[in-house]
Design a protein around this motif. Structure first.
Motif, PDB file in Angstrom:
ATOM      1  N   MET A   1      50.998  -4.934 -58.721  1.00 28.92           N
ATOM      2  CA  MET A   1      52.277  -4.402 -58.246  1.00 28.92           C
ATOM      3  C   MET A   1      52.445  -4.596 -56.750  1.00 28.92           C
ATOM      4  N   SER A   2      51.435  -5.178 -56.064  1.00 29.84           N
ATOM      5  CA  SER A   2      51.560  -5.268 -54.615  1.00 29.84           C
ATOM      6  C   SER A   2      52.066  -6.649 -54.216  1.00 29.84           C
ATOM      7  N   ASP A   3      53.233  -7.008 -54.713  1.00 26.83           N
ATOM      8  CA  ASP A   3      53.792  -8.314 -54.386  1.00 26.83           C
ATOM      9  C   ASP A   3      54.483  -8.254 -53.035  1.00 26.83           C
ATOM     10  N   GLY A   4      54.559  -9.420 -52.384  1.00 30.72           N
ATOM     11  CA  GLY A   4      55.266  -9.494 -51.113  1.00 30.72           C
ATOM     12  C   GLY A   4      56.762  -9.476 -51.345  1.00 30.72           C
ATOM     13  N   PRO A   5      57.539  -9.376 -50.232  1.00 29.65           N
ATOM     14  CA  PRO A   5      58.990  -9.334 -50.351  1.00 29.65           C
ATOM     15  C   PRO A   5      59.565 -10.560 -51.057  1.00 29.65           C
ATOM     16  N   ARG A   6      58.973 -11.726 -50.809  1.00 27.32           N
ATOM     17  CA  ARG A   6      59.494 -12.937 -51.461  1.00 27.32           C
ATOM     18  C   ARG A   6      59.371 -12.844 -52.968  1.00 27.32           C
ATOM     19  N   GLU A   7      58.222 -12.272 -53.344  1.00 29.45           N
ATOM     20  CA  GLU A   7      57.958 -12.121 -54.782  1.00 29.45           C
ATOM     21  C   GLU A   7      58.993 -11.182 -55.410  1.00 29.45           C
ATOM     22  N   ILE A   8      59.297 -10.081 -54.684  1.00 29.97           N
ATOM     23  CA  ILE A   8      60.267  -9.115 -55.198  1.00 29.97           C
ATOM     24  C   ILE A   8      61.628  -9.782 -55.370  1.00 29.97           C
ATOM     25  N   LEU A   9      62.016 -10.590 -54.366  1.00 28.85           N
ATOM     26  CA  LEU A   9      63.310 -11.269 -54.432  1.00 28.85           C
ATOM     27  C   LEU A   9      63.367 -12.238 -55.612  1.00 28.85           C
ATOM     28  N   ASN A  10      62.301 -13.044 -55.734  1.00 26.92           N
ATOM     29  CA  ASN A  10      62.256 -14.021 -56.813  1.00 26.92           C
ATOM     30  C   ASN A  10      62.339 -13.334 -58.166  1.00 26.92           C
ATOM     31  N   GLU A  11      61.608 -12.224 -58.272  1.00 26.67           N
ATOM     32  CA  GLU A  11      61.585 -11.443 -59.505  1.00 26.67           C
ATOM     33  C   GLU A  11      63.004 -10.981 -59.874  1.00 26.67           C
ATOM     34  N   GLY A  12      63.711 -10.426 -58.873  1.00 24.64           N
ATOM     35  CA  GLY A  12      65.037  -9.862 -59.149  1.00 24.64           C
ATOM     36  C   GLY A  12      66.090 -10.920 -59.377  1.00 24.64           C
ATOM     37  N   LEU A  13      66.028 -12.010 -58.586  1.00 27.44           N
ATOM     38  CA  LEU A  13      67.113 -12.983 -58.663  1.00 27.44           C
ATOM     39  C   LEU A  13      66.945 -13.956 -59.815  1.00 27.44           C
ATOM     40  N   TRP A  14      65.696 -14.290 -60.169  1.00 24.22           N
ATOM     41  CA  TRP A  14      65.553 -15.328 -61.185  1.00 24.22           C
ATOM     42  C   TRP A  14      64.580 -14.946 -62.288  1.00 24.22           C
ATOM     43  N   ARG A  15      63.298 -14.789 -61.942  1.00 22.39           N
ATOM     44  CA  ARG A  15      62.272 -14.732 -62.985  1.00 22.39           C
ATOM     45  C   ARG A  15      62.476 -13.556 -63.931  1.00 22.39           C
ATOM     46  N   ASN A  16      62.844 -12.400 -63.379  1.00 20.52           N
ATOM     47  CA  ASN A  16      62.992 -11.226 -64.221  1.00 20.52           C
ATOM     48  C   ASN A  16      64.433 -10.724 -64.166  1.00 20.52           C
ATOM     49  N   ASN A  17      65.372 -11.658 -64.034  1.00 20.60           N
ATOM     50  CA  ASN A  17      66.789 -11.305 -63.873  1.00 20.60           C
ATOM     51  C   ASN A  17      67.233 -10.308 -64.947  1.00 20.60           C
ATOM     52  N   THR A  18      67.880  -9.226 -64.484  1.00 20.34           N
ATOM     53  CA  THR A  18      68.217  -8.152 -65.425  1.00 20.34           C
ATOM     54  C   THR A  18      69.084  -8.651 -66.569  1.00 20.34           C
ATOM     55  N   ALA A  19      70.062  -9.493 -66.240  1.00 21.14           N
ATOM     56  CA  ALA A  19      71.023  -9.875 -67.271  1.00 21.14           C
ATOM     57  C   ALA A  19      70.497 -11.006 -68.157  1.00 21.14           C
ATOM     58  N   LEU A  20      69.782 -11.964 -67.560  1.00 20.37           N
ATOM     59  CA  LEU A  20      69.395 -13.138 -68.348  1.00 20.37           C
ATOM     60  C   LEU A  20      68.062 -12.974 -69.048  1.00 20.37           C
ATOM     61  N   VAL A  21      67.145 -12.191 -68.460  1.00 20.53           N
ATOM     62  CA  VAL A  21      65.816 -12.097 -69.053  1.00 20.53           C
ATOM     63  C   VAL A  21      65.593 -10.738 -69.706  1.00 20.53           C
ATOM     64  N   GLN A  22      65.882  -9.668 -68.949  1.00 22.09           N
ATOM     65  CA  GLN A  22      65.632  -8.345 -69.520  1.00 22.09           C
ATOM     66  C   GLN A  22      66.707  -7.929 -70.507  1.00 22.09           C
ATOM     67  N   LEU A  23      67.858  -8.595 -70.467  1.00 22.71           N
ATOM     68  CA  LEU A  23      68.985  -8.269 -71.354  1.00 22.71           C
ATOM     69  C   LEU A  23      69.357  -6.798 -71.272  1.00 22.71           C
ATOM     70  N   LEU A  24      69.378  -6.272 -70.039  1.00 26.01           N
ATOM     71  CA  LEU A  24      69.818  -4.888 -69.862  1.00 26.01           C
ATOM     72  C   LEU A  24      71.177  -4.898 -69.162  1.00 26.01           C
ATOM     73  N   GLY A  25      71.882  -3.793 -69.297  1.00 24.55           N
ATOM     74  CA  GLY A  25      73.183  -3.697 -68.650  1.00 24.55           C
ATOM     75  C   GLY A  25      74.190  -4.679 -69.209  1.00 24.55           C
ATOM     76  N   LEU A  26      74.121  -4.899 -70.517  1.00 31.95           N
ATOM     77  CA  LEU A  26      74.994  -5.907 -71.117  1.00 31.95           C
ATOM     78  C   LEU A  26      76.445  -5.460 -71.204  1.00 31.95           C
ATOM     79  N   CYS A  27      76.662  -4.151 -71.389  1.00 37.38           N
ATOM     80  CA  CYS A  27      78.043  -3.710 -71.640  1.00 37.38           C
ATOM     81  C   CYS A  27      78.966  -4.064 -70.481  1.00 37.38           C
TER      82      CYS A  27
END
Lengths: 233, 193
Positions: A1-27
């Motif tokens: 869980m101790s990722d750097g800021p770049r990792e956090i950004l990458n996670e949120g914007l692409w790799r673990n994108n809420t809408a495309l990967v986690q499929l949350l907040g669809l409504c």
């Protein structure tokens, strides 16, 4: 869980994108992506709430008893949503009317509570703020892309009704991409939203696969490839 | 009488919560892998949605409006929904352990089902009366259950189908949901409202 800021950004914007990967907040994603401006409005509101709630949750994370965690988080989120709703009512009333019920429904956007629980409850304020912003911006990006897709296909325009958000000066922002377009109603109606999101996720899968294939190829050509890859991510 | 029947039909089919109004999509996509879990989720949601619609109507008209604190609506409604979910969980556990086995895991998820809060807010927005609110809630929940069950059946078939690699999993699910939504548009016709 101790990722750097770049990792956090990458996670949120692409790799673990809420809408495309986690499929949350669809409504909200499917409901308000009819035009770019609606999408942008809701995306900004969601980002604001997510950043605020992440910071607050991170601040109180050591004060709240574990069994009262979830109710507290929900109340924090509800407070921020109320604040955003009142702000929008005061400053962008027309946009507020168009988005309607989907502003209060930010409360039940599962992404926000998921990030509060999974990230903000375990990390310090700065990292939580960054995570909230990255996740929110990632969500907004998908929202805007889907909105743009549906608007171009459905109306043949881009940024229609920009005045709802930026005031009367923004009337000139509207681009008519296809003049004399008769409109393609299906893209505006609910089926268009489902099909559009399905296509976007498929596109992300294709891009990810290409990326992985190229990386594997590079690794196979020069044995030192993967090592170099990890040395400078 | 026909009025009430019409409300039920129009909320369940013509203005389906999931496919036309885009509410409750998370459980629609998340819990529709198996037919029996889809039925369980549908039943639990029906119960909570109807109760929450009634409770929020009562609160709005007897507490929020007399005190002129409508801006607290979001906060109170989400609390009411959480309380109703908790209450349902306790009642079901006490009186029917068998049913609790089936519904138990779905109950906590319902708090973040936007269909519940959405219907409660729409009832207030459209100024429905008490009985109308209840029927509106019940009809929406019926529509939700119907679509959940249909979609779970479709996904069971999809699991056996050969799908292009990029579309495997969620994307083909959305495409199928789009087609299902297109079928439900048949009730209203292809028009914007």
């Amino acid at each position: 869980m101790s990722d750097g800021p770049r990792e956090i950004l990458n996670e949120g914007l692409w790799r673990n994108n809420t809408a495309l990967v986690q499929l949350l907040g669809l409504c909200p994603l499917l409901a308000v992506s009819g035009t770019v401006i609606n999408a942008l409005g809701l995306g900004l509101a969601t980002t604001l709430v997510m950043a605020g709630s992440n910071v607050t949750v991170s601040l109180v994370r050591n004060l709240v008893r574990p069994e009262l965690r979830i109710p507290t988080f929900v109340l924090v989120i509800a407070c921020f949503v109320t604040a955003v709703e009142l702000l929008m009512k005061a400053f962008v009333y027309d946009l507020y009317l168009v988005l309607g019920i989907f502003i209060p429904l930010i409360v039940t956007n599962c992404v926000i509570i998921a990030r509060a629980e999974a990230f903000a409850a375990k990390n310090n304020v700065g990292r939580s703020l960054l995570d909230g912003l990255a996740m929110g911006v990632g969500f907004s990006l998908v929202l805007v892309v889907l909105g743009g897709l549906r608007e171009i296909l459905g109306h043949g325009t881009l940024l229609a009704q920009a005045d709802l958000m930026f005031g009367p000066a923004a009337h000139g922002l509207t681009l008519t991409l296809i003049p004399e377009y008769r409109g393609f109603l299906l893209a505006i109606l609910p089926p268009g939203a489902f099909l559009g999101l399905g296509l976007l996720i498929a596109l992300k899968n294709v891009i990810d696969r290409r990326h992985a294939a190229r990386r594997a190829l590079r690794g196979a050509v020069s044995p030192a490839g993967p090592a170099v890859e990890t040395a400078k991510p | 009488m026909t009025d009430y029947l019409l409300i039920l039909l129009s909320t369940a089919l013509v203005n389906n919560v999931v496919l036309v109004k885009f509410l409750g999509l998370c459980p629609f996509m998340g819990v529709s892998n198996k037919l029996d879990s889809a039925v369980g989720m549908g039943l639990a949601t029906t119960f909570v949605l109807t109760l929450a619609a009634v409770a929020s109507w009562l609160l709005e008209h007897f507490v929020l409006q007399p005190l002129h604190v409508e801006f607290l609506r979001i906060l109170t409604f989400i609390l009411v929904i959480a309380a109703v979910v908790q209450f349902t969980e306790m009642v079901v556990r006490k009186f029917s352990p068998a049913l609790y086995q089936v519904l138990g895991i779905f109950l906590p998820l319902i708090t973040t089902n936007c269909a519940v809060l959405g219907v409660a807010l729409l009832n207030i927005q459209e100024d429905h009366g008490f009985l109308d609110s209840m029927l509106y809630g019940f009809g929406s929940a019926l529509g939700f259950t119907l679509v959940m069950v249909i979609f779970a059946g479709l996904r069971a078939r999809l699991a056996l189908a050969q799908v292009p690699a990029a579309f495997a999993g969620a994307p083909i699910g959305f495409v199928v949901a789009g087609l299902l939504s297109l079928a439900f548009m048949g009730f209203a016709g292809l028009t914007t409202h």
